[in-house]
Design a protein around this motif. Sequence first.
Motif, short mmCIF file in Angstrom:
data_model
loop_
_atom_site.label_atom_id
_atom_site.label_comp_id
_atom_site.label_asym_id
_atom_site.label_seq_id
_atom_site.Cartn_x
_atom_site.Cartn_y
_atom_site.Cartn_z
N MET A 1 -20.20 65.58 -55.66
CA MET A 1 -19.60 64.41 -56.31
C MET A 1 -18.11 64.37 -55.95
SD MET A 1 -20.64 62.04 -58.73
CE MET A 1 -21.59 62.73 -60.08
N LYS A 2 -17.64 63.19 -55.66
CA LYS A 2 -16.23 63.01 -55.33
C LYS A 2 -15.58 62.13 -56.39
CE LYS A 2 -13.23 61.13 -51.69
NZ LYS A 2 -13.20 60.44 -50.39
N GLN A 3 -14.46 62.60 -56.92
CA GLN A 3 -13.72 61.82 -57.91
C GLN A 3 -12.65 61.00 -57.19
OE1 GLN A 3 -12.45 63.34 -61.97
NE2 GLN A 3 -10.47 63.21 -61.00
N VAL A 4 -12.73 59.67 -57.33
CA VAL A 4 -11.79 58.77 -56.66
C VAL A 4 -10.61 58.47 -57.56
CG1 VAL A 4 -11.52 56.50 -55.58
CG2 VAL A 4 -13.69 57.74 -55.35
N PHE A 5 -10.88 58.31 -58.85
CA PHE A 5 -9.83 57.86 -59.77
C PHE A 5 -10.19 58.32 -61.18
CE2 PHE A 5 -8.20 54.55 -62.71
CZ PHE A 5 -6.85 54.65 -62.44
N ARG A 6 -9.18 58.73 -61.93
CA ARG A 6 -9.40 59.09 -63.34
C ARG A 6 -8.25 58.54 -64.18
NH1 ARG A 6 -10.52 65.02 -66.08
NH2 ARG A 6 -12.18 65.03 -64.51
N ASN A 7 -8.60 57.80 -65.22
CA ASN A 7 -7.58 57.25 -66.13
C ASN A 7 -8.07 57.42 -67.56
OD1 ASN A 7 -5.42 55.91 -67.26
ND2 ASN A 7 -6.25 53.87 -66.88
N ILE A 8 -7.73 58.56 -68.15
CA ILE A 8 -8.14 58.87 -69.52
C ILE A 8 -6.89 59.12 -70.35
CG2 ILE A 8 -9.43 60.46 -70.99
CD1 ILE A 8 -11.26 60.99 -68.62
N ASP A 9 -6.73 58.38 -71.44
CA ASP A 9 -5.51 58.49 -72.24
C ASP A 9 -5.58 59.67 -73.21
OD1 ASP A 9 -7.04 57.72 -74.45
OD2 ASP A 9 -6.50 55.60 -74.26
N LYS A 10 -4.54 59.82 -74.03
CA LYS A 10 -4.45 60.98 -74.92
C LYS A 10 -5.49 60.95 -76.03
CE LYS A 10 -0.84 58.89 -77.83
NZ LYS A 10 0.53 59.06 -78.38
N TYR A 11 -6.10 59.78 -76.24
CA TYR A 11 -7.18 59.66 -77.23
C TYR A 11 -8.55 59.84 -76.57
CZ TYR A 11 -3.30 57.62 -79.83
OH TYR A 11 -2.09 57.42 -80.45
N GLU A 24 -28.36 65.83 -56.11
CA GLU A 24 -28.06 66.51 -57.37
C GLU A 24 -26.99 65.78 -58.17
OE1 GLU A 24 -26.94 71.01 -58.95
OE2 GLU A 24 -26.85 70.53 -56.81
N ASP A 25 -26.11 65.04 -57.48
CA ASP A 25 -25.06 64.29 -58.17
C ASP A 25 -25.65 63.20 -59.06
OD1 ASP A 25 -23.10 65.83 -57.03
OD2 ASP A 25 -22.73 64.45 -55.36
N MET A 26 -26.84 62.69 -58.72
CA MET A 26 -27.49 61.69 -59.56
C MET A 26 -27.88 62.29 -60.91
SD MET A 26 -27.35 58.83 -58.21
CE MET A 26 -27.14 57.98 -56.65
N TRP A 27 -28.24 63.56 -60.89
CA TRP A 27 -28.56 64.25 -62.14
C TRP A 27 -27.30 64.39 -63.00
CZ3 TRP A 27 -32.24 65.29 -65.33
CH2 TRP A 27 -32.12 66.32 -66.26
N HIS A 28 -26.17 64.68 -62.36
CA HIS A 28 -24.91 64.75 -63.10
C HIS A 28 -24.57 63.37 -63.69
CE1 HIS A 28 -24.14 68.81 -61.95
NE2 HIS A 28 -24.04 68.55 -60.66
N ALA A 29 -24.77 62.32 -62.88
CA ALA A 29 -24.48 60.96 -63.36
C ALA A 29 -25.36 60.60 -64.56
CB ALA A 29 -24.68 59.95 -62.24
N TYR A 30 -26.63 61.00 -64.50
CA TYR A 30 -27.56 60.75 -65.59
C TYR A 30 -27.09 61.41 -66.88
CZ TYR A 30 -31.99 60.96 -68.21
OH TYR A 30 -32.97 60.86 -69.18
N HIS A 148 -13.80 87.12 -42.81
CA HIS A 148 -13.93 85.76 -43.34
C HIS A 148 -14.48 85.86 -44.77
CE1 HIS A 148 -13.98 85.08 -38.98
NE2 HIS A 148 -13.50 83.89 -39.24
N VAL A 149 -13.78 85.27 -45.73
CA VAL A 149 -14.23 85.22 -47.12
C VAL A 149 -14.76 83.81 -47.37
CG1 VAL A 149 -13.59 85.48 -49.54
CG2 VAL A 149 -12.57 86.97 -47.82
N CYS A 150 -16.05 83.71 -47.69
CA CYS A 150 -16.70 82.41 -47.81
C CYS A 150 -17.36 82.25 -49.18
CB CYS A 150 -17.78 82.24 -46.74
SG CYS A 150 -17.21 82.45 -45.05
N LEU A 151 -17.42 81.00 -49.65
CA LEU A 151 -18.21 80.63 -50.81
C LEU A 151 -19.35 79.76 -50.32
CD1 LEU A 151 -15.44 79.79 -53.44
CD2 LEU A 151 -16.75 81.90 -53.22
N ILE A 152 -20.55 80.03 -50.79
CA ILE A 152 -21.74 79.34 -50.27
C ILE A 152 -22.39 78.53 -51.38
CG2 ILE A 152 -23.98 79.67 -49.15
CD1 ILE A 152 -22.75 82.46 -48.25
N THR A 153 -22.43 77.22 -51.21
CA THR A 153 -23.09 76.31 -52.14
C THR A 153 -24.46 75.97 -51.58
OG1 THR A 153 -22.39 74.23 -51.14
CG2 THR A 153 -20.79 75.34 -52.56
N PRO A 154 -25.30 75.26 -52.33
CA PRO A 154 -26.61 74.89 -51.79
C PRO A 154 -26.53 74.04 -50.52
CG PRO A 154 -26.61 74.64 -54.16
CD PRO A 154 -25.19 74.93 -53.76
#
Length: 401
Positions: A1-11, A24-30, A148-154
């Motif tokens: 998932m890529k975040q393009v923009f976030r605008n959340i106020d103090k409330y 898998e991002d569709m599951w996150h969106a759901y 080389h130090v690597c992190l491996i995602t699915p």
Amino acid sequence: MKQVFRNIDKYYAGSVELVPEEPEDMWHAYNLVAVGDTLRSTTIRKVQTESATGSVSVNKVRTTLCIQVETIDFDTQGCVLRVKGRNIQENQYVKMGAYHTLDLELNRKFALGKHEWDSVALDRIDMACDPTQHADLAAVIMQEGLAHVCLITPNMTLLRAKIETTIPRKRKGMCAQHDKGLTKFYDQIIQAVLRHVNFDIVKCVLIASPGFVKDQFAEYMFTMAVKMDWKILTDNKSKFVLVHSSSGFKHSLKDNKSKFVLVHSSSGFKHSLKEVLQDPSLAPKLADTKALTEVKALDEFYQMLMNDADRASYGVKHVEKAVDLQAVEILLISDELFRAQDVQKRKRYIKIVDGVKENGGEVRIFSSLHVSGEQLGQLSGVAAILRFPIHDDDDDSEEEG
């Protein structure tokens, strides 16, 4: 998932613009979209036009709509998310208040607005948008002078550090310089591991090299960990395991909970990671580590329920009582509960999660798509392993409202 923009106020009101990049991002969106939210995305709409001569033609046009969510449907097989609601913004093709269904698709951005973003939703966005949060596996591929130090995602391998240094050859009278160069090289690798590997998320760290380099490094690393009191490493020392390889290293400590695994590789270059991951002896350790963790957590709960029932609690009322007493050590909760359409019910579960975190407890959110999540659902979807026993005299049936 890529975040393009976030605008959340103090409330905690506002909107976030996201781009799903994998199924898998569709599951996150759901899990993020809720009834009453506003959703803006592009869609296809059939438009009927009538010419001056009276002939009617129907064309498909792409337009951007903003709807207020009323129903949400997720196809688990096709990973397709359909959201239906009323149009709430002026549009030349769709009347205000008209119903429309938005199909969220891969690589097509959408903006989600909420009157109040809770901690669970914000944590899910951070997890979905940070690829390192998916990295259940880390690897150090090395040879003398190169690592080389690597992190491996699915879906990808993220190179987090490349250590390259010149080590003097081991010649007569030059052994001290060789050992000094090797020590400096190992120190740089250890610092990279400490900086980039999140041991709360990573379930397995592969250390691979030709010959005995990996064995010498591992011995040095744990010696330094004890000397420097690096608890993040010493806490995992008992989980240290050496897998037999063509290097002929014979020492082996088998432990199913091991975090560090030493394996043979042909070189210290990144491409050697492929051959390491294909090692059949590693298959049980690398298979769906997140799901495996959920299974183990649920098993720990059942064991506690059998052996010391007063230190195991399930059902929302009983878990709430334990949270109020600051007794929860590990909270097990299904992500299905956060999709409740009843706002007050959803807030109730959020309050439980926030309470456990504030009191230093551990929160494990189970996926309802995993078998462990289904089993947890049979226990009302929420359970807890407690720090100390709580005797409950209330034998009434659990009330989930």
